[in-house]
Every structure is written in structure tokens, then in C-alpha cells.
Design an enzyme around this catalytic site. Structure first.
Site: not given
Ligand SMILES: [Fe+2]
Ligand SMILES: [Fe+2]
Length: 337
Positions: A86, A119, A123, A212, A216
Site C-alpha cells: 500500500d 490502508h 495497518y 483492492e 481498484h
Molecule cells: Fe490498498
Molecule cells: Fe489498491
């Protein structure tokens, strides 16, 4: 930078803006979209908006400590690698965006950049709750195989990012198809395999995976297909696309097999990993309009785990009913607009 980069009254009409090459006037007009997919994906990205603070991580430390040593190692090595993906993707997207001409597609990329940052924040939130943030974020310094995966992903990102032709932009887009569609997948499935033992990590990954894989990846599939449609892409370029996805499969399996060998956990085998990654790679090739080239097998247990957590029924509001009627169908196909 020339001021025409920002405002060019003699530039091309919004509906004439191609993905590569041209001189746009400079407006982002969501009511006039040359491609249907751009504004649709933008709406779905927004509907899917979430924040790391919404995930309950209060028991993460206790849950993590109850894992076996191998499970703890898999957990840490997975987040060490995913967090790199990311971080790298945010920087790559900012560079890739400059290759694009169509302002609306650039606007969608801007939202994607924001989501990749979200993202990264997730984390940090999760690992802070787990109490091992510093250790995990520094693992690349001590583990050569993790370091190798990160380095090879970075090399794929860098190879064509300077652009200069539609072919190079297409190859650069392929690096993102690989990132969104291959490099996350074994990591996602490990966390789902740990499942109820670490609900904080599982729920965080569920939200990340939806971004994702539901938006994405379709965005870059459409970018790839549109570049091919609008430009005369050479066969040598398509050969290079195949080479890139072969590399991606190798990169993903190299790290996957290494983790499995060092930290065997219940239910994971080399064969299962291979079948899973080959299936994903074939699917990505199909979706960008190319022939699959990897050995084919039936959907694996790991794929089923990933798919199960992609369901959008917890999405905010009534997006599917109220916004776009197409989405009311059970399966979402954003690849073909
Ligand atoms: Fe991501
Ligand atoms: Fe992504």
C-alpha cells in the site's frame, strides 16, 4: 509547468479526452464521462468508504498472544509485506496519474490514492493495538525474502513509469493489475485462514480487500483495456505483459512458499498456493482480454475464503438499490462498460 496544464480554453472537448495523449481543457465534469466505468467506479469507491477506527481492535493484543508461534510469525510477515504494497502503491499512483490525459480518470485515481493511504493508516492502527508495530514495520531489514519481494514489486513499478508512449503506459498499468490482483492475495487468504482467532485483523483485511478487488482492480482492468482500444499496441508489448504476470506469479509464490516452509500452519500446502495463484493470474488475464496461460484448476479453498469476504451486503446505505440499478444484480461486473 505550463499554465495550460491547469487551464487550456482551446483544449479538447471533455468527451474527446483520451486516456493517453492530448490536451484537456482542464475541467473535471462527472456529468460528461467519455467512459461509463470511470464515474461508476468512483461512486462505488465512495459508497465503500470506511475508516480504520471503525474496526474493533481492542482484543487484538490478547488474541495475537493466543496464536501459536508459527501463526504469529505468519501474521507479522503478512502485515510486513501488505503494508509495503500500500505504501508503494500510493507513490506509484501519484506518478502513474501524470501519464493519464483524461481528467475524470485522473480524478478517480486521486480517490484511489486516498484509499491506499487509508490502508496504510489501518495497518498502523491494527499493529499499534497489537503492540508490535515497530517490529513489523522493520521486518524488511532482517528478512531477505521479504526484502526481495518488496524490491521486485518496486522494480516492476519503476520499469515503465516514465511513460512516453501508450505502450509504456499500458505496461505501467499492468504493474498495478499485478499489485491489486496478485501480490495481496496470499496475504489476504492467510489472515482469513486465521479467521476468528484474530477478528480485528480479519475485519481490517476484509475492508482493504474490498477496496483492492472490488474497485481498484476493475479500475486498472478498464484502464488497460481502454488503452488497448484507443491505441495501436504492439505485439511485443503484449508479450511483455505476459512476462510481467509470469514474474508476478513467481514473486507471489516465492514469498508464499518461503513462509510456508519456515512457519507451517494447518491447512496450507505448496500445491494449494500454486493452484490459488495460477487461478488468480488466469482470471486477471481473462479480465484484461488476454488468454490464460497458467495451469487451470477448480476454485481453491483459499480463493473461496477471499470471495466470501468480498460480499458487499454490509455496504453503507442503500447504494445498490438507490444509486445504480445494475448493481442490484448479485454479481458485480465492472470490467465491461
Ligand atoms: Fe490498498
Ligand atoms: Fe489498491
Amino acid at each position: 509547468m505550463d499554465s495550460k496544464h491547469y487551464y487550456n480554453p482551446d483544449g479538447e472537448e471533455i468527451l474527446d479526452e483520451k486516456l493517453y495523449g492530448g490536451a484537456p481543457t482542464g475541467f473535471v465534469d462527472f456529468n460528461r464521462s467519455k467512459y461509463r466505468w470511470d464515474s461508476t467506479i468512483y461512486d462505488l469507491m465512495n459508497a465503500n468508504t470506511w475508516f480504520p477506527s471503525e474496526v474493533n481492535t481492542s482484543a487484538e493484543k490478547k488474541n495475537f498472544e493466543a496464536l501459536t508461534d508459527n501463526e504469529q510469525a505468519i501474521y507479522k510477515m503478512t502485515f510486513a509485506q501488505l503494508s509495503f504494497n500500500d505504501s508503494a502503491q500510493e507513490e506509484y499512483l501519484s506518478d502513474f496519474r501524470r501519464l493519464a490525459n483524461n481528467r475524470l480518470v485522473k480524478a478517480v485515481l486521486s480517490l484511489q490514492i486516498m484509499q491506499e493511504v487509508n490502508h496504510s493508516k489501518s495497518y498502523a492502527t491494527l499493529l499499534d493495538a497489537c503492540g508490535n508495530s515497530e517490529e513489523v514495520f522493520n521486518l524488511y531489514k532482517h528478512d531477505e525474502v521479504l526484502n526481495r519481494k518488496n524490491r521486485r514489486i518496486a522494480e516492476q513499478f519503476a520499469r515503465y513509469i516514465d511513460g512516453g508512449s501508450a505502450d509504456k503506459m499500458l505496461l505501467s498499468a499492468m504493474a498495478s493489475v499485478n499489485l491489486e490482483g496478485i501480490y495481496f492475495l496470499l496475504g489476504f487468504s492467510y489472515i482469513y485462514a486465521l479467521g476468528d482467532k484474530v477478528p480485528g485483523a480479519r475485519d481490517m483485511i476484509k475492508f482493504i480487500a474490498r477496496d483492492e478487488l472490488n474497485t481498484h482492480l476493475p479500475l486498472f482492468v478498464n484502464i488497460f483495456k481502454t488503452l488497448r482500444k484507443e491505441n495501436d499496441i504492439g505485439t511485443a508489448t503484449i508479450d511483455a505483459v505476459y512476462e510481467m504476470i509470469r514474474d508476478a506469479v513467481e514473486i507471489e509464490l516465492d514469498y508464499g512458499k518461503y513462509l510456508l516452509k519456515r512457519y507451517p500452519i494447518m491447512g496450507l500446502t505448496e500445491e494449494l498456493m500454486e493452484k490459488t495463484v495460477y487461478n488468480y493470474a488466469n482470471d486477471r488475464l481473462n479480465r484484461i482480454g488476454l488468454d490464460p496461460v497458467f495451469p487451470d484448476s477448480s476454485t481453491t479453498y483459499l480463493q473461496k475464503l477471499v470471495t466470501k469476504h468480498l460480499e458487499m451486503n454490509e455496504i453503507r446505505g442503500n447504494f445498490f438499490e438507490s444509486n445504480i440499478s445494475n448493481y442490484a444484480k448479485s454479481s458485480i461486473n465492472l470490467d465491461d462498460f
